[in-house]
Scaffold this motif. Structure first.
Motif, short mmCIF file in Angstrom:
data_model
loop_
_atom_site.label_atom_id
_atom_site.label_comp_id
_atom_site.label_asym_id
_atom_site.label_seq_id
_atom_site.Cartn_x
_atom_site.Cartn_y
_atom_site.Cartn_z
N LEU A 88 0.82 -1.21 0.00
CA LEU A 88 0.00 0.00 0.00
C LEU A 88 0.86 1.27 0.00
N THR A 89 1.95 1.25 0.76
CA THR A 89 2.85 2.41 0.80
C THR A 89 3.45 2.70 -0.57
N MET A 90 3.96 1.66 -1.21
CA MET A 90 4.55 1.82 -2.54
C MET A 90 3.51 2.27 -3.55
N GLY A 91 2.33 1.64 -3.52
CA GLY A 91 1.30 1.96 -4.50
C GLY A 91 0.80 3.38 -4.39
N ALA A 92 0.60 3.87 -3.18
CA ALA A 92 0.11 5.23 -2.99
C ALA A 92 1.12 6.26 -3.49
N ALA A 93 2.41 6.06 -3.17
CA ALA A 93 3.45 7.00 -3.61
C ALA A 93 3.54 7.04 -5.13
N THR A 94 3.47 5.89 -5.77
CA THR A 94 3.58 5.83 -7.23
C THR A 94 2.40 6.54 -7.88
N PHE A 95 1.20 6.31 -7.38
CA PHE A 95 0.01 6.96 -7.93
C PHE A 95 0.10 8.48 -7.81
N ILE A 96 0.58 8.97 -6.68
CA ILE A 96 0.69 10.42 -6.47
C ILE A 96 1.71 11.03 -7.42
N ILE A 97 2.81 10.32 -7.72
CA ILE A 97 3.78 10.85 -8.69
C ILE A 97 3.10 11.15 -10.02
N GLY A 98 2.16 10.30 -10.41
CA GLY A 98 1.43 10.52 -11.67
C GLY A 98 0.56 11.76 -11.67
N LEU A 99 0.35 12.37 -10.51
CA LEU A 99 -0.50 13.57 -10.39
C LEU A 99 0.30 14.85 -10.12
N LEU A 100 1.61 14.74 -9.96
CA LEU A 100 2.41 15.89 -9.52
C LEU A 100 2.48 17.00 -10.58
N PRO A 101 2.47 18.27 -10.13
CA PRO A 101 2.70 19.39 -11.05
C PRO A 101 4.17 19.48 -11.41
N THR A 102 4.48 20.12 -12.53
CA THR A 102 5.86 20.22 -13.01
C THR A 102 6.52 21.51 -12.55
N PHE A 103 7.80 21.67 -12.89
CA PHE A 103 8.56 22.86 -12.48
C PHE A 103 7.95 24.13 -13.05
N ASP A 104 7.47 24.09 -14.28
CA ASP A 104 6.87 25.28 -14.88
C ASP A 104 5.63 25.73 -14.14
N SER A 105 4.97 24.82 -13.42
CA SER A 105 3.73 25.16 -12.72
C SER A 105 3.98 25.66 -11.30
N VAL A 106 4.86 25.00 -10.57
CA VAL A 106 5.01 25.33 -9.15
C VAL A 106 6.46 25.57 -8.75
N GLY A 107 7.36 25.64 -9.72
CA GLY A 107 8.76 25.93 -9.41
C GLY A 107 9.43 24.83 -8.62
N TYR A 108 10.23 25.21 -7.63
CA TYR A 108 11.03 24.23 -6.90
C TYR A 108 10.21 23.30 -6.01
N LEU A 109 8.92 23.60 -5.84
CA LEU A 109 8.07 22.67 -5.12
C LEU A 109 7.93 21.35 -5.89
N ALA A 110 8.03 21.41 -7.22
CA ALA A 110 7.87 20.20 -8.05
C ALA A 110 8.95 19.16 -7.74
N PRO A 111 10.25 19.51 -7.82
CA PRO A 111 11.26 18.49 -7.47
C PRO A 111 11.21 18.08 -6.00
N ALA A 112 10.76 18.99 -5.12
CA ALA A 112 10.65 18.63 -3.70
C ALA A 112 9.58 17.55 -3.50
N LEU A 113 8.42 17.73 -4.14
CA LEU A 113 7.36 16.73 -4.02
C LEU A 113 7.77 15.41 -4.68
N LEU A 114 8.47 15.54 -5.80
CA LEU A 114 8.96 14.33 -6.49
C LEU A 114 9.92 13.56 -5.58
N ALA A 115 10.80 14.28 -4.93
CA ALA A 115 11.76 13.63 -4.03
C ALA A 115 11.04 12.97 -2.86
N LEU A 116 10.02 13.64 -2.31
CA LEU A 116 9.27 13.08 -1.18
C LEU A 116 8.58 11.77 -1.58
N MET A 117 7.95 11.75 -2.74
CA MET A 117 7.26 10.54 -3.17
C MET A 117 8.25 9.43 -3.51
#
Length: 442
Positions: A88-117
């Motif tokens: 469940l932990t792995m599946g939830a993180a992977t699904f959320i990566i598919g929804l993440l905004p990109t750098f052009d949308s939210v700036g440095y928050l994008a790689p931060a969220l990517l790193a967290l997931m």
């Protein structure tokens, strides 16, 4: 307690690891293909690739933490419930990566969220492998533990095939060329998200299969005899610290080999990295993925071979021969990966040899590492050894190999693999043969 059919145990151990490795590998492919363009500042392509590989490596830092966390519950409350939690932990993180905004949308928050997931992916996989390995080994028939243990190992090539196969189909369907496509191409806009979002469907399948399981007889016996410990992590460090160190280095060459001949060589072979001579290599990404998918079939084919060999001749002699072959393979890189231009046939041979060696070295590990530890700390101990090796052998491999080829040339990447192989060879020499040891007696 009614015995669980052997076929159900095989499916539960293999399907779960296939799903987990599918999730893990779609990130590895996207780390080369997508994330440098979408989640990091525009500029130096090599710097973006290195940044992407850095987030890729975060999961390997998380994996030992996951092995400690899930290992605690695996050794305290049982293998079945813990395996469900890791999935469940792995599946939830992977699904959320598919929804993440990109750098052009939210700036440095994008790689931060990517790193967290990515970190959460590592937590899940850190708890997954040892649980699946114990599910297989602790229910095995006498004299066939190596064969039983190879089934969860098949999850790695199966997950890889599905992950890269899906990316290849999407790229062909959407007519995507990684070298020429604009950042507003449909694949970079939404197509790359499909594998991440689709993982939720197969996670549900994995949960269904694992909910049908009962506890392993070896763990149930340990519980009945009052052998559970309150703090498995403290106990394994106190009583089995030597096995932790040896087990980590036994796995080192396996991890280094795999991530050099998959993640790093993808960036090298498709022209993402310029070597010390300044020559840029060029194999199209779709062609390269096709070569990889062919070579991974050899990985899958040789995992069962390794399980049979480990039961027939023992773990130690088989691993010593295979590790010596990995060292020789590393010293051949300069010939295979000619910086003046790579022939696709030569590249296929290179990938196939690497994957044959990978199947032979990876297959016995789900028997070898659990056999080092007693039942009451086996989940924690085998998981820590397996996942600490991932930091030393996998987390830094794409990053270090990219730096080596850029600074000194491709031959030094092979030397790096050969050094890892030499360390593993010494570790295997320090391991006692465990083929005939009963797990309840460790």
């Amino acid at each position: 307690m009614k015995a669980v059919p052997r076929s159900r145990i095989i499916i539960a151990s293999m399907v779960g690891t296939s799903i987990e490795f599918f999730d893990f590998y779609i990130y590895a492919t996207a780390a080369v293909l997508v994330f440098p363009a979408l989640f990091f500042p525009k500029g130096d392509d090599t710097a973006a690739l290195l940044s992407s590989f850095a987030t890729f490596g975060l999961a390997f830092v998380a994996r030992p933490i996951g092995s400690m966390l899930f290992g605690h519950f695996g050794d305290r409350i049982g293998r079945k419930a813990t395996l469900i939690g890791s999935l469940l932990t792995m599946g939830a993180a992977t699904f959320i990566i598919g929804l993440l905004p990109t750098f052009d949308s939210v700036g440095y928050l994008a790689p931060a969220l990517l790193a967290l997931m990515r970190f959460c992916q590592g937590l899940g996989l850190g708890g997954e492998w040892s649980g699946a390995a114990l599910l297989a080994t602790e229910t095995s028939e006498p004299g066939k533990r190596g064969w039983a243990a190879m089934w969860p190992q098949l999850g790695a090539p199966i997950g890889f095939l599905f992950a890269n196969g899906l990316f290849l189909l999407l790229m062909l369907w959407m007519d995507f060329d990684a070298k020429t496509a604009a950042t507003n191409h449909a694949f970079l806009t939404w197509g790359w998200r499909i594998p991440f979002l689709a993982s939720s469907v197969i996670v549900i399948l994995g949960l269904y299969v694992r909910l049908q399981l009962t506890e392993t007889p070896v763990f149930a016996k340990a519980v009945a005899e009052g052998k559970k410990v309150r703090a498995p992590l403290a106990e394994v460090v106190r009583s089995s610290w030597r096995q932790l160190i040896i087990g980590t280095f036994v796995m080192l060459a396996t991890y280094t080999l795999f991530y050099v001949v998959t993640t790093w060589v993808t960036s090298y072979g498709t022209g993402k990295v310029v070597d010390a001579s300044g020559i840029k290599l060029s194999i199209s990404f779709t062609d390269f993925l096709t070569l990889q998918l062919i070579s991974v079939l050899f990985f899958a084919a040789f995992v069962p071979v390794s399980g049979w060999l480990a039961d027939r001749y023992g773990r130690r002699p088989v691993l010593l021969i295979i590790t010596a072959a990995i060292i020789v393979f590393g010293l051949s890189f300069r010939w295979f990966l000619d910086p003046n231009g790579i022939d696709e046939t030569v590249m296929l041979v290179f990938l196939s040899v690497g994957m044959i060696l990978m199947g032979l070295t990876f297959g016995p590990m789900s028997a070898v590492l659990p056999e080092l530890f007693p039942t009451n700390v086996r989940y924690t101990g085998s998981g820590i050894a397996y996942n600490f090796a991932s930091i030393l052998g996998a987390a830094v491999a794409p990053f270090l190999a990219t730096w080596l080829v850029h600074s000194y040339g491709v031959g030094w990447v092979g030397v790096y693999l050969a050094v890892a192989g030499a360390l593993t060879f010494l570790a295997v020499c320090a391991v006692k043969e465990t083929r005939d040891v009963e797990l309840s007696d460790v």
